[in-house]
Write a protein that holds these residues in place. Structure first.
Motif, PDB file in Angstrom:
ATOM      1  N   GLY A   1       5.001   0.727 -15.815  1.00 16.87           N
ATOM      2  CA  GLY A   1       5.081   1.351 -14.502  1.00 16.87           C
ATOM      3  C   GLY A   1       5.086   2.862 -14.542  1.00 16.87           C
ATOM      4  N   LYS A   2       4.502   3.442 -15.573  1.00 19.86           N
ATOM      5  CA  LYS A   2       4.459   4.903 -15.766  1.00 19.86           C
ATOM      6  C   LYS A   2       3.023   5.376 -15.534  1.00 19.86           C
ATOM      7  N   PHE A   3       2.839   6.177 -14.483  1.00 23.70           N
ATOM      8  CA  PHE A   3       1.508   6.629 -14.085  1.00 23.70           C
ATOM      9  C   PHE A   3       1.488   8.154 -14.084  1.00 23.70           C
ATOM     10  N   ILE A   4       0.834   8.749 -15.073  1.00 22.78           N
ATOM     11  CA  ILE A   4       0.777  10.196 -15.242  1.00 22.78           C
ATOM     12  C   ILE A   4      -0.575  10.691 -14.729  1.00 22.78           C
ATOM     13  N   MET A   5      -0.543  11.770 -13.938  1.00 23.90           N
ATOM     14  CA  MET A   5      -1.766  12.326 -13.361  1.00 23.90           C
ATOM     15  C   MET A   5      -2.047  13.710 -13.935  1.00 23.90           C
TER      16      MET A   5
ATOM     17  N   ILE B   1       6.508  12.499  -8.463  1.00 19.51           N
ATOM     18  CA  ILE B   1       6.824  13.841  -8.979  1.00 19.51           C
ATOM     19  C   ILE B   1       5.620  14.751  -8.740  1.00 19.51           C
ATOM     20  N   SER B   2       5.900  15.977  -8.327  1.00 19.36           N
ATOM     21  CA  SER B   2       4.832  16.959  -8.106  1.00 19.36           C
ATOM     22  C   SER B   2       5.090  18.189  -8.968  1.00 19.36           C
ATOM     23  N   ASN B   3       4.183  19.148  -8.884  1.00 14.58           N
ATOM     24  CA  ASN B   3       4.331  20.397  -9.649  1.00 14.58           C
ATOM     25  C   ASN B   3       5.072  21.482  -8.864  1.00 14.58           C
ATOM     26  N   ALA B   4       5.723  21.123  -7.777  1.00 15.65           N
ATOM     27  CA  ALA B   4       6.475  22.112  -6.986  1.00 15.65           C
ATOM     28  C   ALA B   4       7.582  22.717  -7.842  1.00 15.65           C
TER      29      ALA B   4
ATOM     30  N   TYR C   1       0.861  -1.178   0.000  1.00 13.77           N
ATOM     31  CA  TYR C   1       0.000   0.000   0.000  1.00 13.77           C
ATOM     32  C   TYR C   1       0.898   1.229   0.000  1.00 13.77           C
ATOM     33  N   LEU C   2       1.067   1.849  -1.159  1.00 13.66           N
ATOM     34  CA  LEU C   2       1.863   3.071  -1.268  1.00 13.66           C
ATOM     35  C   LEU C   2       1.002   4.279  -0.943  1.00 13.66           C
ATOM     36  N   TYR C   3       1.641   5.293  -0.386  1.00 16.48           N
ATOM     37  CA  TYR C   3       0.970   6.567  -0.169  1.00 16.48           C
ATOM     38  C   TYR C   3       1.891   7.663  -0.675  1.00 16.48           C
ATOM     39  N   MET C   4       1.363   8.525  -1.520  1.00 19.83           N
ATOM     40  CA  MET C   4       2.111   9.647  -2.064  1.00 19.83           C
ATOM     41  C   MET C   4       1.445  10.933  -1.614  1.00 19.83           C
ATOM     42  N   ASP C   5       2.254  11.911  -1.220  1.00 22.45           N
ATOM     43  CA  ASP C   5       1.722  13.167  -0.711  1.00 22.45           C
ATOM     44  C   ASP C   5       2.566  14.323  -1.226  1.00 22.45           C
ATOM     45  N   ALA C   6       1.916  15.266  -1.894  1.00 26.33           N
ATOM     46  CA  ALA C   6       2.600  16.457  -2.403  1.00 26.33           C
ATOM     47  C   ALA C   6       2.351  17.659  -1.498  1.00 26.33           C
ATOM     48  N   TYR C   7       1.669  17.450  -0.380  1.00 30.27           N
ATOM     49  CA  TYR C   7       1.357  18.502   0.596  1.00 30.27           C
ATOM     50  C   TYR C   7       0.554  19.612  -0.064  1.00 30.27           C
ATOM     51  N   ALA C   8       1.073  20.820  -0.181  1.00 34.72           N
ATOM     52  CA  ALA C   8       0.323  21.936  -0.768  1.00 34.72           C
ATOM     53  C   ALA C   8       0.396  21.945  -2.289  1.00 34.72           C
ATOM     54  N   ASN C   9       1.206  21.071  -2.864  1.00 37.25           N
ATOM     55  CA  ASN C   9       1.344  20.991  -4.320  1.00 37.25           C
ATOM     56  C   ASN C   9       0.470  19.857  -4.858  1.00 37.25           C
ATOM     57  N   GLN C  10       0.580  19.610  -6.150  1.00 32.67           N
ATOM     58  CA  GLN C  10      -0.218  18.569  -6.799  1.00 32.67           C
ATOM     59  C   GLN C  10       0.696  17.485  -7.365  1.00 32.67           C
ATOM     60  N   LEU C  11       0.253  16.242  -7.295  1.00 35.22           N
ATOM     61  CA  LEU C  11       0.998  15.124  -7.873  1.00 35.22           C
ATOM     62  C   LEU C  11       0.833  15.153  -9.387  1.00 35.22           C
ATOM     63  N   THR C  12       1.923  14.915 -10.102  1.00 37.41           N
ATOM     64  CA  THR C  12       1.851  14.885 -11.565  1.00 37.41           C
ATOM     65  C   THR C  12       2.206  13.524 -12.147  1.00 37.41           C
ATOM     66  N   ALA C  13       3.006  12.725 -11.436  1.00 38.77           N
ATOM     67  CA  ALA C  13       3.375  11.404 -11.958  1.00 38.77           C
ATOM     68  C   ALA C  13       4.000  10.558 -10.865  1.00 38.77           C
TER      69      ALA C  13
END
Length: 181
Positions: free
Chosen positions: A116-120, A149-152, A70-82
């Motif tokens: 294994g490439k997941f783009i958001m 990767i995030s948009n930071a 169970y993975l968890y990804m967090d960009a905090y105040a930014n947005q996840l992109t991939a």
């Protein structure tokens, strides 16, 4: 008295000019396990630090084991992109992803699930991602690499808009249990 006033004025000027007033917050994204990986028998597998930064080693698996992550990804105040999941060798393990219909609601057409490439689309700041990892052949070098990767946006320094780690997953040959008499 005038000296103290000018020193105070200089401090106030420096304080206000050093502030970033554009209102954006940028954080390095994080990726980690919500819980320890669990094998098909319900046993949790521990992960340990290695002498290399960003590299962990998991308890040994056996050929035929299926491990739930169970993975968890967090960009905090930014947005996840991939995010990416890379296997060291396709012949020693196999990844089983959630069903395609549920992933298509989160990831864009630019994704390649098989690789294994997941783009958001950049509308989520956090995400949970479960998957199964099946050991198919013995290997001391099997590993998974996770990248988020995030948009930071950073002007420099030590921060980054990406984060990653590697998980070594040693796989031993299957040994059948001893026959009972």
């Amino acid at each position: 008295m005038k000296t103290k006033f000018f020193l105070l004025l200089a401090l106030v000027v420096v304080a206000f000019t050093s502030c970033d007033l554009n209102g954006e917050s940028n954080y390095t994204p994080n990726i980690f396990f919500i819980q320890r990986p669990i094998n098909q028998h319900g046993d949790s597998l521990n992960s340990f630090y290695t002498d290399k930064p960003g590299v962990f080693v998991m308890d040994t698996m056996q050929v035929g084991d299926t491990v739930l992550f169970y993975l968890y990804m967090d960009a905090y105040a930014n947005q996840l992109t991939a995010f990416y999941i890379n296997q060291s060798a396709d012949s020693v393990s196999r990844i089983v992803l959630p069903d395609k219909a549920s992933m298509d609601t989160i990831f864009t057409a630019g994704s390649d699930y098989y690789k294994g490439k997941f783009i958001m689309d950049g509308t989520r700041n956090s995400m949970r991602f479960p998957f199964r990892y099946i050991a198919t052949k013995a290997s001391k070098e099997a590993k998974l690499e996770f990248i988020v990767i995030s948009n930071a946006q950073f002007d420099g320094g030590f921060a980054s808009n990406s984060n990653s780690f590697q998980l070594k997953t040693p796989i031993k040959a299957f040994t059948p249990p001893p026959a009972s008499e």
